[in-house]
Design an enzyme around this catalytic site. Structure first.
Site, PDB file in Angstrom:
ATOM      1  N   ASP A 191       0.958  -1.529  -0.018  1.00 41.77           N
ATOM      2  CA  ASP A 191       0.079   0.177  -0.108  1.00 41.77           C
ATOM      3  C   ASP A 191       1.079   0.634   0.273  1.00 41.77           C
ATOM      4  OD1 ASP A 191      -2.156  -1.142   0.097  1.00 41.77           O
ATOM      5  OD2 ASP A 191      -3.249  -0.522   2.095  1.00 41.77           O
ATOM      6  N   TYR A 194      -2.202   4.958  -2.015  1.00 46.44           N
ATOM      7  CA  TYR A 194      -3.206   5.443  -2.298  1.00 46.44           C
ATOM      8  C   TYR A 194      -3.985   6.002  -3.326  1.00 46.44           C
ATOM      9  CZ  TYR A 194      -3.291   2.791   2.222  1.00 46.44           C
ATOM     10  OH  TYR A 194      -2.960   1.412   3.106  1.00 46.44           O
ATOM     11  N   ASN A 228      -2.873  -4.304  -1.840  1.00 51.25           N
ATOM     12  CA  ASN A 228      -4.594  -4.155  -2.440  1.00 51.25           C
ATOM     13  C   ASN A 228      -4.371  -2.709  -3.133  1.00 51.25           C
ATOM     14  OD1 ASN A 228      -4.485  -3.471   1.235  1.00 51.25           O
ATOM     15  ND2 ASN A 228      -6.636  -2.467   0.259  1.00 51.25           N
ATOM     16  N   HIS A 313       1.161  -8.404   2.543  1.00 52.98           N
ATOM     17  CA  HIS A 313       0.226  -7.522   2.831  1.00 52.98           C
ATOM     18  C   HIS A 313      -0.900  -8.042   3.636  1.00 52.98           C
ATOM     19  CE1 HIS A 313      -0.974  -3.719   2.457  1.00 52.98           C
ATOM     20  NE2 HIS A 313      -2.078  -3.844   1.898  1.00 52.98           N
ATOM     21  N   HIS A 323     -10.256  -5.849   8.811  1.00 51.25           N
ATOM     22  CA  HIS A 323      -9.160  -7.110   7.671  1.00 51.25           C
ATOM     23  C   HIS A 323      -9.659  -7.871   8.326  1.00 51.25           C
ATOM     24  CE1 HIS A 323      -8.783  -3.705   5.300  1.00 51.25           C
ATOM     25  NE2 HIS A 323      -7.924  -3.272   5.507  1.00 51.25           N
ATOM     26  N   HIS A 350      -1.294  -3.863   5.951  1.00 54.27           N
ATOM     27  CA  HIS A 350      -3.370  -3.706   5.761  1.00 54.27           C
ATOM     28  C   HIS A 350      -3.855  -3.038   6.742  1.00 54.27           C
ATOM     29  CE1 HIS A 350      -6.218  -4.538   3.208  1.00 54.27           C
ATOM     30  NE2 HIS A 350      -6.024  -5.954   3.787  1.00 54.27           N
ATOM     31  N   VAL A 351      -3.526  -3.060   8.066  1.00 53.79           N
ATOM     32  CA  VAL A 351      -4.808  -2.612   9.074  1.00 53.79           C
ATOM     33  C   VAL A 351      -3.338  -2.010   9.844  1.00 53.79           C
ATOM     34  CG1 VAL A 351      -5.699  -3.502  11.627  1.00 53.79           C
ATOM     35  CG2 VAL A 351      -4.989  -5.684   9.684  1.00 53.79           C
ATOM     36  N   HIS A 352      -4.338  -0.689   9.616  1.00 52.20           N
ATOM     37  CA  HIS A 352      -3.597   0.520  10.101  1.00 52.20           C
ATOM     38  C   HIS A 352      -3.286   0.739  11.772  1.00 52.20           C
ATOM     39  CE1 HIS A 352      -5.470   2.394   5.916  1.00 52.20           C
ATOM     40  NE2 HIS A 352      -4.576   0.654   6.365  1.00 52.20           N
TER      41      HIS A 352
HETATM   42 FE   LIG Z   1      -4.013  -2.628   2.271  1.00 56.44          FE
END
Ligand SMILES: [Fe+2]
Length: 459
Positions: A191, A194, A228, A313, A323, A350-352
């Site tokens: 990622d 964005y 993603n 990811h 997620h 992936h997980v923020h």
């Molecule tokens: Fe992601």
């Protein structure tokens, strides 16, 4: 029950509480200042176009082979093709070597990219500083990098670990924080820009992102993982080729790793063998990625590269509501292999938010035996989710409660981590939240190597 029996029972209960307390993970209640995660405006200084006609911009480098003796240099010329040549050498005014690159362009809906150049510098010496320049015939820009040491069992190296960066004010804080901590290369867990969060997947945001991170990635290799937000799959726009902008812009040395696609590959850096997996490419049994990983794990030589690091990811162990369980199918497919291979550390994004696991595995389950709970396993890797780079989607402040037993530390703050490999047995891992000074370690531990020193090292 006798009074002696009751005392013994009370003692056992008290001891159990102590053990439970010692075993419990930490959900950090540290609270970041509550503010919106805001994209930096297009006229922000970090996005500035370099001066000069058709000046090369968005310069970035990544390793060009498995041994660290090649570097892929990429850049964009906005107005005309210009030259794909890189001149390089050991001093800024002595660029005696020359390499010819190639260029590409792509269209994405109503956007047409600039001229994207890729040029591989080969036969480099290890642990050597090189200066390099491009833009001949119009505006020349010069940068430098240091090649990693020769892969070897005790070659020290410091990695930055960054994920889900984006281009907000928080992203800028994360990158500055990392620069203050000074790693040698970045393991980036996916990622990037964005751009797809903007109307029509505004690909100008791929350009601004690359100008933003140039200050680091032009000077040290970043190892790329596809997330993603690299898919840019938008049939509603007629864009049906997954990874189109990413794969035009960010090459990887996948052929050198025996891979058939740029999204899964490996590199050897100093004393680390780094395997990059693709969460958004097929990984089921018999697929190209599955076949490649099976073969790749046999190629890992812990006597030369003691540290086995795996990047992907979508995390396999994630106790955040965001997620949740998205990485589960890949875990089911590959976890046993990584446990068998004695992988040291598995990094995901992936997980923020930030989360680190104990050493656990969940490989005993066979659909009828009920053993579907992760258990402590000193032969298993530590799992780290480092998707807290600071992108526009904001923080993932939604941890499941109670904290599951596999989770050692978790916190909903932006930040980055570093992994400082000292020798074949010891590496120091540290997570830094953005709100602290650069040197403050919010979560740190010494990792001992699973192959050379498989001792209990999680706390
Ligand atoms: Fe992601």
């Amino acid at each position: 029950m006798s009074s002696g029996g009751r005392r013994r029972l009370a003692l056992v209960a008290a001891l159990a509480l102590v053990v439970l307390a010692a075993d419990a993970g930490v959900t950090s209640e540290y609270r970041r200042k509550l503010e919106a995660t805001v994209e930096m405006p297009l006229d922000a200084d970090v996005f500035r176009v370099p001066p000069g006609y058709n000046a090369p911009q968005q310069v970035h480098i990544t390793l060009g082979n498995q041994e660290g003796t090649a570097m892929i240099v990429s850049w964009v010329t906005p107005s005309e093709l210009g030259s794909s040549t890189v001149m390089y050498g050991g001093a800024p005014h002595k660029l005696e070597l020359r390499a010819e690159g190639t260029h590409t362009r792509y269209d994405y809906f109503n956007y047409t990219s600039g001229f994207i150049h890729h040029c591989t510098l080969k036969n480099l010496k290890h642990s050597s500083k090189y200066y390099y320049a491009m833009g001949f015939g119009h505006t020349v820009r010069t940068f430098w990098f240091t090649t990693p040491p020769k892969p070897g069992p005790d070659a020290p190296y410091k990695f930055g670990l960054i994920g889900d960066l984006g281009q907000t004010f928080d992203s800028n804080r994360t990158l500055s924080h990392y620069e203050s901590n000074g790693g040698d290369a970045v393991l980036f867990v996916g990622d990037l820009s964005y751009a797809d969060n903007h109307p029509l997947h505004d690909n100008n945001r791929w350009d601004t992102w690359a100008r933003f991170v140039e200050r680091s990635v032009a000077y040290q290799p970043w190892i790329w993982t596809a997330g993603n937000h690299e898919l840019d799959f938008a049939p509603e726009l007629g864009e049906t080729t997954p990874f189109k902008p990413f794969s035009h812009r960010y090459p990887t040395p996948y052929r050198a790793a025996g891979s058939t696609e740029p999204f899964w590959y490996s590199v050897k850096i100093a004393s680390a063998h780094v395997i990059v997996l693709a969460s958004y490419s097929a990984y089921g049994k018999y697929t190209p990625q599955w076949t490649w990983l099976q073969d790749e794990l046999k190629r890992v030589d812990r006597k030369t590269t003691p540290w086995l690091l795996v990047l992907m990811h979508s995390p396999w162990y994630n106790s955040n509501g965001y997620h949740y369980m998205e990485g589960e199918t890949m875990r089911v497919q590959f976890e046993q292999w990584l446990v068998d291979a004695k992988a040291d550390l598995v990094l995901a994004g992936h997980v923020h938010a930030y989360e680190r696991s104990h050493r656990v595995s969940n490989v005993a389950y066979d659909i009828v035996n009920g053993k579907s709970t992760p258990v402590r396993d000193q032969g298993a890797p530590v799992y780290v989710t480092i998707g807290d780079g600071g992108n526009i989607e904001g923080i993932a402040d939604n941890f499941t409660r109670p904290q599951p037993s596999y989770s050692a530390f978790r916190e909903a703050s932006f930040g980055h981590a570093t992994l400082e490999i000292k020798n074949r047995t010891h590496a120091y891992y540290a997570w830094h939240r953005n709100q602290d000074g650069a040197k403050v370690v919010a979560d740190g531990l010494w990792l001992t190597n699973r192959y050379w020193m498989p001792t209990d090292d999680t706390n």
